[in-house]
Design a protein around this motif. Structure first.
Motif, mmCIF file in Angstrom:
data_model
loop_
_atom_site.group_PDB
_atom_site.id
_atom_site.type_symbol
_atom_site.label_atom_id
_atom_site.label_comp_id
_atom_site.label_asym_id
_atom_site.label_seq_id
_atom_site.Cartn_x
_atom_site.Cartn_y
_atom_site.Cartn_z
ATOM 1 N N THR A 90 40.648 30.155 48.215
ATOM 2 C CA THR A 90 39.270 30.006 48.676
ATOM 3 C C THR A 90 38.520 31.293 48.345
ATOM 4 O O THR A 90 39.139 32.327 48.060
ATOM 5 N N PRO A 91 37.185 31.284 48.378
ATOM 6 C CA PRO A 91 36.441 32.512 48.048
ATOM 7 C C PRO A 91 36.760 33.659 49.009
ATOM 8 O O PRO A 91 37.007 33.454 50.197
ATOM 9 N N LEU A 92 36.756 34.863 48.468
ATOM 10 C CA LEU A 92 36.843 36.090 49.256
ATOM 11 C C LEU A 92 35.418 36.515 49.581
ATOM 12 O O LEU A 92 34.636 36.812 48.668
ATOM 13 N N VAL A 93 35.064 36.507 50.870
ATOM 14 C CA VAL A 93 33.685 36.774 51.268
ATOM 15 C C VAL A 93 33.634 38.014 52.157
ATOM 16 O O VAL A 93 34.265 38.071 53.209
ATOM 17 N N MET A 94 32.873 39.006 51.689
ATOM 18 C CA MET A 94 32.584 40.208 52.468
ATOM 19 C C MET A 94 31.093 40.237 52.736
ATOM 20 O O MET A 94 30.291 40.151 51.799
ATOM 21 N N GLU A 95 30.712 40.367 53.989
ATOM 22 C CA GLU A 95 29.300 40.343 54.344
ATOM 23 C C GLU A 95 28.662 41.728 54.323
ATOM 24 O O GLU A 95 27.439 41.847 54.253
ATOM 25 N N ASP A 96 29.494 42.768 54.360
ATOM 26 C CA ASP A 96 28.994 44.143 54.288
ATOM 27 C C ASP A 96 30.155 45.009 53.817
ATOM 28 O O ASP A 96 31.278 44.860 54.306
ATOM 29 N N LEU A 97 29.898 45.885 52.859
ATOM 30 C CA LEU A 97 30.932 46.767 52.333
ATOM 31 C C LEU A 97 30.333 48.157 52.170
ATOM 32 O O LEU A 97 29.250 48.310 51.604
ATOM 33 N N VAL A 124 29.092 39.676 49.187
ATOM 34 C CA VAL A 124 29.726 39.249 47.943
ATOM 35 C C VAL A 124 30.700 38.115 48.224
ATOM 36 O O VAL A 124 31.326 38.059 49.291
ATOM 37 N N SER A 125 30.798 37.201 47.277
ATOM 38 C CA SER A 125 31.791 36.135 47.317
ATOM 39 C C SER A 125 32.523 36.148 45.985
ATOM 40 O O SER A 125 31.908 35.964 44.927
ATOM 41 N N VAL A 126 33.829 36.407 46.041
ATOM 42 C CA VAL A 126 34.650 36.475 44.835
ATOM 43 C C VAL A 126 35.426 35.170 44.739
ATOM 44 O O VAL A 126 36.175 34.803 45.658
ATOM 45 N N ALA A 127 35.252 34.449 43.652
ATOM 46 C CA ALA A 127 35.877 33.141 43.488
ATOM 47 C C ALA A 127 37.400 33.261 43.440
ATOM 48 O O ALA A 127 37.943 34.300 43.046
ATOM 49 N N PRO A 155 33.550 34.966 58.740
ATOM 50 C CA PRO A 155 34.189 34.474 59.963
ATOM 51 C C PRO A 155 35.424 33.612 59.766
ATOM 52 O O PRO A 155 36.171 33.398 60.720
ATOM 53 N N ASP A 156 35.654 33.120 58.545
ATOM 54 C CA ASP A 156 36.850 32.309 58.307
ATOM 55 C C ASP A 156 37.806 32.948 57.306
ATOM 56 O O ASP A 156 38.699 32.298 56.783
ATOM 57 N N GLN A 157 37.632 34.251 57.052
ATOM 58 C CA GLN A 157 38.450 34.921 56.037
ATOM 59 C C GLN A 157 39.866 35.148 56.538
ATOM 60 O O GLN A 157 40.083 35.479 57.705
ATOM 61 N N ARG A 158 40.860 34.958 55.657
ATOM 62 C CA ARG A 158 42.242 35.263 55.984
ATOM 63 C C ARG A 158 42.881 36.000 54.806
ATOM 64 O O ARG A 158 42.352 35.993 53.686
#
Length: 425
Positions: A90-97, A124-127, A155-158
């Protein structure tokens, strides 16, 4: 092999600068910048099972902030962060880095550091299966200093992949966005892996380059002191700086348990498979030190385990099998215009049948002239009275992995005697 010859090999042939083919170029990158990888790590997938032992359970990161500490080995006037979702489904999603100078432990310098953007955007969303460089971040980066990279996760990142043996404490916060926090108060969770951030490159002085150390746990620094940077590539970087060379980075791409020829459920892709992605495609890499093979020799003798069997497949190998694997690595490096130096396999208190394979491999590494040079780690660590064993002072206690002193001796094996630089011939 000398520090001067290896560093010069890394610096020669600047025309062969590599592009990271799997990365998306950062928007607005200055074409005149000279990007060199100053810190890096290699990822391995986490076994996806319901019955994982605690050692393989990842931290809870959903809706939390992950703060990781890295030590670049080259200075620069701006920096890029490299993210990997290589093993994601699934996408890797970071809302603030953000990136800031570390203030010790989980604390960061006041002011929250610099916000990291991607195409000018703060999230960012990394496919799945992809990697991505950030936009250049204008900040001075100092070689040898610690930096805190803080990511507020979706909120759903693992976590499905990591670098499992970081020898470095990293941190996860209570729920919420704490990327800009200077204090450590919110960062009560601790873990000793690296997640998603697989590289930090700097806009370095012209002529600067990187040397990649790649291999298994002995390059990874297994059983070295936590938080003290006592792996042999760390000691080698300090020796380079101490010799006056401030233009060569040393990056560590070892994976504990890794093999040359076979993938593993726990220990990552075979080195012959990951070599291009993990080493040759890093910006600025011009030389590689290769040290791998002891796990290939040993894993056939490991007992099969029910449930999670990290040593699967229990494949038997010969010296000829390993030599053929080394030749594949050498050929890939040559195609990329990168020098590759062979490290001899270190003593591991092996039974005779496996020790004979190790000795045959080392004889080939020393005498075949297949590599651009040889670093004789075996000679640096072996007990003169029992050459199949580590010297006591270099043994961490398991008779395989060096102590901090042993890792320092490995760095010393890349000498500063000023021998002629064969790479320039």
């Amino acid at each position: 092999m000398t520090i001067r010859s290896l560093a010069a090999a890394c610096g020669a042939a600047l025309f062969c600068q590599l592009a990271v083919s799997s990365s998306v170029a950062a928007a607005g990158t200055d074409a005149s910048a000279h990007w060199v990888t100053a810190w890096a790590t290699a990822l391995q997938p986490i076994p996806q099972r319901a019955d994982l032992p605690p050692l393989y359970r990842a931290p809870e990161v959903a809706g939390r902030t992950v703060r990781q500490i890295v030590y670049p080995t080259l200075s620069g006037k701006s920096v890029r962060i490299h993210l990997s979702n290589e093993y994601g489904k699934t996408p890797l999603v970071m809302e603030d880095l953000r990136i800031a100078r570390s203030a010790g432990g989980a604390a960061a310098s006041a002011g929250g550091g610099a916000r990291v953007t991607f195409g000018g955007k703060p999230s960012v969303s990394v496919a799945p299966g992809r990697e991505l460089d950030s936009d250049p971040i204008a900040m001075d980066v100092a070689e040898g200093a610690p930096y805190a990279i803080s990511a507020f996760m979706a909120p759903d990142q693992r976590v499905v992949a990591w670098h499992r043996v970081s020898s470095q404490l990293n941190y996860v916060s209570s729920p919420g966005n704490h990327a800009a926090d200077a204090t450590a108060e919110a960062f009560r969770g601790r873990f000793t892996q690296y997640l998603w951030v697989t590289g930090l490159s700097v806009d370095a002085a012209p002529g600067s380059t990187a040397i990649a150390a790649i291999g298994d746990s002995i390059t990874d620094g297994m059983r070295s002191s936590l938080n003290l940077n006592r792996r042999w590539p760390d000691a080698f970087a300090r020796r380079l700086a101490g010799s006056g060379n401030r233009s060569t980075a040393v990056i560590n791409l070892g994976i504990s348990g890794n093999r040359l020829l076979n993938d593993s459920p726990c220990y990552g892709d075979a080195l012959v498979t990951r070599f291009g992605r993990d080493a040759l495609e890093r910006p600025g890499v011009k030389a590689v030190i290769l040290l791998i093979g002891i796990n290939d020799i040993n894993f056939a003798a490991m007992p099969a385990r029910s449930g999670l069997d990290c040593d699967f497949p229990h494949a038997s190998v010969t010296a000829a099998d390993l030599i053929a694997g080394y030749q594949r690595v050498i050929a890939a490096a040559r195609r990329a215009g990168v020098k590759v130096f062979g490290g001899t396999l270190t003593p591991a208190a092996l039974p005779a049948s496996r020790e004979n394979i190790r000795l045959a491999v080392n004889e080939w590494i020393r005498s075949s002239h297949a590599f651009d040079g040889v670093v004789d780690f075996d000679a640096a660590l072996r007990d003169p009275a029992e050459p199949g064993r580590l010297q006591r002072k270099y043994d961490s206690g398991d008779h395989i992995h060096p102590s901090d002193a042993g890792y320092a001796a490995m760095a010393e094996a890349v000498s500063v005697d000023g021998a002629v630089n064969s790479a320039r011939k």
